[in-house]
Design an enzyme around this catalytic site. Sequence first.
Site, PDB file in Angstrom:
ATOM      1  N   ASP A   1       0.827  -1.208   0.000  1.00 19.13           N
ATOM      2  CA  ASP A   1       0.000   0.000   0.000  1.00 19.13           C
ATOM      3  C   ASP A   1       0.866   1.265   0.000  1.00 19.13           C
ATOM      4  O   ASP A   1       1.220   1.810   1.045  1.00 19.13           O
ATOM      5  CB  ASP A   1      -0.923  -0.035   1.224  1.00 19.13           C
ATOM      6  CG  ASP A   1      -1.898   1.112   1.249  1.00 19.13           C
ATOM      7  OD1 ASP A   1      -1.774   2.037   0.413  1.00 19.13           O
ATOM      8  OD2 ASP A   1      -2.794   1.107   2.115  1.00 19.13           O
TER       9      ASP A   1
ATOM     10  N   SER B   1      -0.528   4.584   1.507  1.00 20.79           N
ATOM     11  CA  SER B   1      -0.327   4.723   2.956  1.00 20.79           C
ATOM     12  C   SER B   1       1.119   5.070   3.283  1.00 20.79           C
ATOM     13  O   SER B   1       1.380   5.952   4.101  1.00 20.79           O
ATOM     14  CB  SER B   1      -0.707   3.424   3.680  1.00 20.79           C
ATOM     15  OG  SER B   1      -2.098   3.284   3.713  1.00 20.79           O
TER      16      SER B   1
HETATM   17  P1  NAD Z   1      -7.842   9.729   2.146  1.00 22.70           P
HETATM   18  O1  NAD Z   1      -6.454  10.176   1.869  1.00 22.70           O
HETATM   19  O2  NAD Z   1      -8.724   9.364   1.007  1.00 22.70           O
HETATM   20  O3  NAD Z   1      -8.601  10.847   2.999  1.00 22.70           O
HETATM   21  C1  NAD Z   1      -8.005  11.428   4.131  1.00 22.70           C
HETATM   22  C2  NAD Z   1      -9.040  11.593   5.220  1.00 22.70           C
HETATM   23  O4  NAD Z   1      -9.933  12.668   4.895  1.00 22.70           O
HETATM   24  C3  NAD Z   1      -9.927  10.376   5.463  1.00 22.70           C
HETATM   25  O5  NAD Z   1      -9.744   9.955   6.801  1.00 22.70           O
HETATM   26  C4  NAD Z   1     -11.335  10.905   5.220  1.00 22.70           C
HETATM   27  O6  NAD Z   1     -12.287  10.317   6.076  1.00 22.70           O
HETATM   28  C5  NAD Z   1     -11.168  12.371   5.500  1.00 22.70           C
HETATM   29  N1  NAD Z   1     -12.225  13.257   4.971  1.00 22.70           N
HETATM   30  C6  NAD Z   1     -12.874  13.214   3.770  1.00 22.70           C
HETATM   31  N2  NAD Z   1     -13.753  14.236   3.666  1.00 22.70           N
HETATM   32  C7  NAD Z   1     -13.657  14.967   4.824  1.00 22.70           C
HETATM   33  C8  NAD Z   1     -14.295  16.137   5.312  1.00 22.70           C
HETATM   34  N3  NAD Z   1     -15.229  16.782   4.596  1.00 22.70           N
HETATM   35  N4  NAD Z   1     -13.929  16.594   6.539  1.00 22.70           N
HETATM   36  C9  NAD Z   1     -12.984  15.954   7.277  1.00 22.70           C
HETATM   37  N5  NAD Z   1     -12.349  14.848   6.850  1.00 22.70           N
HETATM   38  C10 NAD Z   1     -12.684  14.345   5.653  1.00 22.70           C
HETATM   39  O7  NAD Z   1      -7.829   8.489   3.139  1.00 22.70           O
HETATM   40  P2  NAD Z   1      -6.623   7.573   3.608  1.00 22.70           P
HETATM   41  O8  NAD Z   1      -5.885   8.252   4.679  1.00 22.70           O
HETATM   42  O9  NAD Z   1      -5.860   7.130   2.441  1.00 22.70           O
HETATM   43  O10 NAD Z   1      -7.386   6.300   4.204  1.00 22.70           O
HETATM   44  C11 NAD Z   1      -8.674   6.385   4.727  1.00 22.70           C
HETATM   45  C12 NAD Z   1      -9.092   5.105   5.421  1.00 22.70           C
HETATM   46  O11 NAD Z   1      -8.700   3.928   4.758  1.00 22.70           O
HETATM   47  C13 NAD Z   1      -8.518   4.982   6.818  1.00 22.70           C
HETATM   48  O12 NAD Z   1      -9.551   4.561   7.653  1.00 22.70           O
HETATM   49  C14 NAD Z   1      -7.547   3.905   6.758  1.00 22.70           C
HETATM   50  O13 NAD Z   1      -7.437   3.204   7.979  1.00 22.70           O
HETATM   51  C15 NAD Z   1      -8.148   3.030   5.694  1.00 22.70           C
HETATM   52  N6  NAD Z   1      -7.058   2.263   5.118  1.00 22.70           N
HETATM   53  C16 NAD Z   1      -7.101   0.901   5.181  1.00 22.70           C
HETATM   54  C17 NAD Z   1      -6.040   0.165   4.687  1.00 22.70           C
HETATM   55  C18 NAD Z   1      -6.013  -1.329   4.747  1.00 22.70           C
HETATM   56  O14 NAD Z   1      -6.874  -1.935   5.325  1.00 22.70           O
HETATM   57  N7  NAD Z   1      -5.025  -1.932   4.143  1.00 22.70           N
HETATM   58  C19 NAD Z   1      -4.973   0.802   4.121  1.00 22.70           C
HETATM   59  C20 NAD Z   1      -4.964   2.193   4.077  1.00 22.70           C
HETATM   60  C21 NAD Z   1      -6.016   2.907   4.575  1.00 22.70           C
END
Ligand code: NAD
Length: 364
Positions: free
Chosen positions: A129, A132
């Site tokens: 990933d 991440s």
């Molecule tokens: P992202 O980069 O797409 O978004 C960043 C954050 O912005 C997210 O937490 C989202 O909820 C938030 N967001 C969106 N609209 C918003 C708003 N209007 N106001 C405030 N916040 C807002 O997300 P990301 O960091 O790449 O990952 C998000 C989720 O995916 C996390 O829960 C993470 O744990 C999960 N994830 C899972 C795996 C896995 O299982 N392998 C890997 C990576 C991420």
Amino acid sequence: MRVAVPKESGAGERRVALVPDAIGKLATSGFTFAVEHEAGLAAGFTDAAYATAGADVVSRAEVLAGAGAIVRVGRPTADEVAELEPGTVLIGFLAPLSDPEGIERLIARGVVAFAMESIPRTTRAQVMDALSSQSTVAGYKATILAADRLPRLFPLLMTAAGTVAPAKVLVLGAGVAGLQAIATARRLGAVVSGFDVRPAVREQVESLGATFLDLGITGAETEGGYAAELSPEQQAQQQAALEERIPDMDVVITTALIPGRPAPKLIPAAAVERMRPGSVIVDLAAEAGGNCELTAPGEEVERGGVTIVGYTDLASQMPYHASQLYARNVSALLLHLAPEGELALDFDDEITAGACVTGREVTA
Ligand code: NAD
């Protein structure tokens, strides 16, 4: 399979797709490597280190010769695509959702392309990933930049010359980057609060010693764990709530993203106007248009005494560890696609099928 590591061509890109340590490990699985001269230099990895790891360090003209797979960080230019042999595997951040022309070029060339952005975010694929791993680096760097630009100290200090109050930091969007930004700001001693529309995040924010800012807005979470876009009414409500809270902050770091959509606008110009001079906004969503109305993507600007950092290359600004982590992701994908060092593509597998953005039919 021979794997080529060209020097990145993107403006200002300092990362490299594979570091010497990763090459040394992959070599034991039957891969051989051609690394372009100085491909890793900007990230701190010398040609000599690649040679010691077993790679052939070669010129630009030679790097693609006989390569079954090309690994990169950023997407190739049109000229670089024209140099690829049809049927070659290409791995990198290929922007499948935002660069349809680039994808069309790869299709026309018959390239079998795997986009790091398209790897399913499942537990099984976690080691691959790259969104991440790079967000982790960017989140850290965002806080470091904010601390550097802020004319105040982050920690509470009690000195003979008086007491310094800690800086107040707000992090909007507490996904991978946001949580790392929070953790880094806490380590520097700031008083930190965080907000996200996904309710599951509250506990994660609090476990880092930050306060969850309750704006009374809760969004939905998609199956993939991403946030769903807020309704226009909720967006307006969020902007109004933030306009009240933001002027009290010294630093706001924003990371809110909705995959494949423009970044949600969270900070209206009116909220920036009410911030204290010297305050800092670091907008990690700049590449998708920015969470702040006044962000200039790729630039650092000052508006009414407030510094707004809109750099879109924060992971590349920490190229050593960004490359080391990215190389782990790429290595895992290579081993997945070619377990014994030879391509064995199985499109019934969700990782292979999910990440492949062009050329699946070429392999049939
Ligand atoms: P992202 O980069 O797409 O978004 C960043 C954050 O912005 C997210 O937490 C989202 O909820 C938030 N967001 C969106 N609209 C918003 C708003 N209007 N106001 C405030 N916040 C807002 O997300 P990301 O960091 O790449 O990952 C998000 C989720 O995916 C996390 O829960 C993470 O744990 C999960 N994830 C899972 C795996 C896995 O299982 N392998 C890997 C990576 C991420």
